[in-house]
Write a protein that holds these residues in place. Structure first.
Motif, PDB file in Angstrom:
ATOM      1  N   ILE A  96     -24.839  -9.176  21.238  1.00 28.21           N
ATOM      2  CA  ILE A  96     -25.498  -9.474  22.518  1.00 28.21           C
ATOM      3  C   ILE A  96     -26.995  -9.339  22.267  1.00 28.21           C
ATOM      4  O   ILE A  96     -27.471  -8.270  21.856  1.00 28.21           O
ATOM      5  N   ILE A  97     -27.716 -10.413  22.460  1.00 24.86           N
ATOM      6  CA  ILE A  97     -29.139 -10.419  22.129  1.00 24.86           C
ATOM      7  C   ILE A  97     -29.965 -10.506  23.407  1.00 24.86           C
ATOM      8  O   ILE A  97     -29.728 -11.378  24.257  1.00 24.86           O
ATOM      9  N   ASP A  98     -30.908  -9.570  23.525  1.00 18.88           N
ATOM     10  CA  ASP A  98     -31.758  -9.487  24.705  1.00 18.88           C
ATOM     11  C   ASP A  98     -32.994 -10.362  24.472  1.00 18.88           C
ATOM     12  O   ASP A  98     -33.749 -10.131  23.525  1.00 18.88           O
ATOM     13  N   LEU A  99     -33.179 -11.367  25.329  1.00 18.75           N
ATOM     14  CA  LEU A  99     -34.307 -12.284  25.130  1.00 18.75           C
ATOM     15  C   LEU A  99     -35.577 -11.848  25.859  1.00 18.75           C
ATOM     16  O   LEU A  99     -36.563 -12.579  25.884  1.00 18.75           O
ATOM     17  N   LYS A 100     -35.546 -10.645  26.425  1.00 13.99           N
ATOM     18  CA  LYS A 100     -36.729 -10.257  27.215  1.00 13.99           C
ATOM     19  C   LYS A 100     -37.989 -10.130  26.347  1.00 13.99           C
ATOM     20  O   LYS A 100     -39.097 -10.257  26.855  1.00 13.99           O
ATOM     21  N   ASP A 101     -37.784  -9.908  25.042  1.00 15.60           N
ATOM     22  CA  ASP A 101     -38.940  -9.798  24.143  1.00 15.60           C
ATOM     23  C   ASP A 101     -39.500 -11.154  23.728  1.00 15.60           C
ATOM     24  O   ASP A 101     -40.464 -11.209  22.979  1.00 15.60           O
TER      25      ASP A 101
END
Ligand code: OGA
Ligand code: NI
Length: 308
Positions: A6-11
């Motif tokens: 699960i990859i967080d794209l907020k960065d």
């Protein structure tokens, strides 16, 4: 180990190297991951799922106008089937609705009039997914040390954009059938939305079928065959399928980004060297599609026919 990244794209806005690494690792190892904080508003995702569920549950007479076995129709409802050894065709436990989509061009006049919100909801979702796909192509290119726009450019202009919405009614004996047989997506990129709370999607990982748990607000990113060919096998096309369940109907929506028929697809030159000779010969996407159609009803192995 038995779950998918699960990859967080907020960065993303910060242009994080770690994000690029996480994306490229998931593409190299499995060819599938989920993204959260991807910028597609959650209420749009919920609306598009609710609208599709309504569409599939419309009276038969309303949906019948879209039934066809003619694969060249742009807007169609059909059922997948498999040919068994004795050449008998068996239908999968699902119904699929396919039509074009585009982030900016008008396409909604082709879409159903009912449910009445279908066209607006879909147009909004398409705009959002178009932006996300561009971001993903960029991250995937950077992950290979390529220019950010490299992959998107190679997939070519006038891409063929279409969606498949899958409806899996509850099945009395799920162990006897499948919703969708194991396959690779054939396009260049897939963004899949699945209904919250109902499992069904599975990915083949290290010899096992692993369930892709619906994560509220997440989108599933699937790498298709063209991505494996373009990256000369660095990125993997994910083998996946959908199973059914006894209790709840399930809906999933896949938006595909494919080359147009004339685009030439082959390993990107910068990824080829003496140590890494090309694994695939170049072809026009039309050739790939012809091979795809030749293998109808089988567990298809299309990119394999272009291996060197
Ligand atoms: C597809 C697909 C899986 C699902 O439409 O290509 O893989 O979860 N769907 O319905
Ligand atoms: Ni698929």
């Amino acid at each position: 180990m038995d779950s998918i990244p699960i990859i967080d794209l907020k960065d993303y806005v910060k242009g994080s190297d770690l994000l690029v690494q996480n994306v490229s690792r998931a593409c190299e190892e499995l060819g599938m991951f989920q993204v959260i904080n991807h910028g597609v508003p959650q209420d749009i995702c919920q609306k598009v799922m609710a609208t599709l569920l309504e569409f599939f549950q419309l009276p038969y007479e309303e949906r019948a106008q879209f039934f066809t076995e003619d694969q060249s129709e742009q807007v169609k409802i059909f059922s997948y089937s498999l040919k068994l050894d004795d050449q008998k065709k068996v239908a999968m436990w699902s119904e699929t609705f396919s039509h074009p989509w585009h982030p900016t061009q008008g396409f909604t006049h082709l879409l159903p009039k009912y449910p009445p919100q279908y066209r607006d909801v879909f147009a909004e979702y398409a705009r959002e997914i178009g932006a996300l796909m561009s971001m993903l192509f960029g991250l995937m290119s950077q992950g290979l040390g390529l220019e950010k726009d490299c992959i998107e450019k190679r997939v070519g202009d006038r891409p063929n954009l279409y969606s498949l919405a899958n409806y899996y009614p509850p099945c009395p004996q799920p162990e006897l059938t499948l919703g969708l047989n194991e396959h690779n997506d054939i396009t260049a990129l897939t963004v899949l939305l699945q209904l919250d709370g109902v499992t069904g999607l599975q990915v083949y990982k290290d010899g096992n079928w692993v369930t892709v748990e619906p994560v509220p607000g997440a989108l599933v990113i699937i790498l298709p065959d063209q991505m494996q060919v373009l990256t000369n096998g660095r990125y993997k096309s994910a083998v996946h399928r959908a199973v059914t369940n006894k209790w709840l109907p399930r809906v999933s929506l896949a938006l595909f980004y494919a080359p147009n028929d004339e685009t030439v697809i082959g390993p990107i030159e910068n990824l080829i060297s003496e140590d890494h000779p090309p694994n695939y010969r170049s072809y026009r996407y039309k050739e790939f599609m012809e091979e795809f159609h030749r293998q109808v009803g089988q567990r298809r192995r299309v990119k394999e026919t272009f291996e060197i």
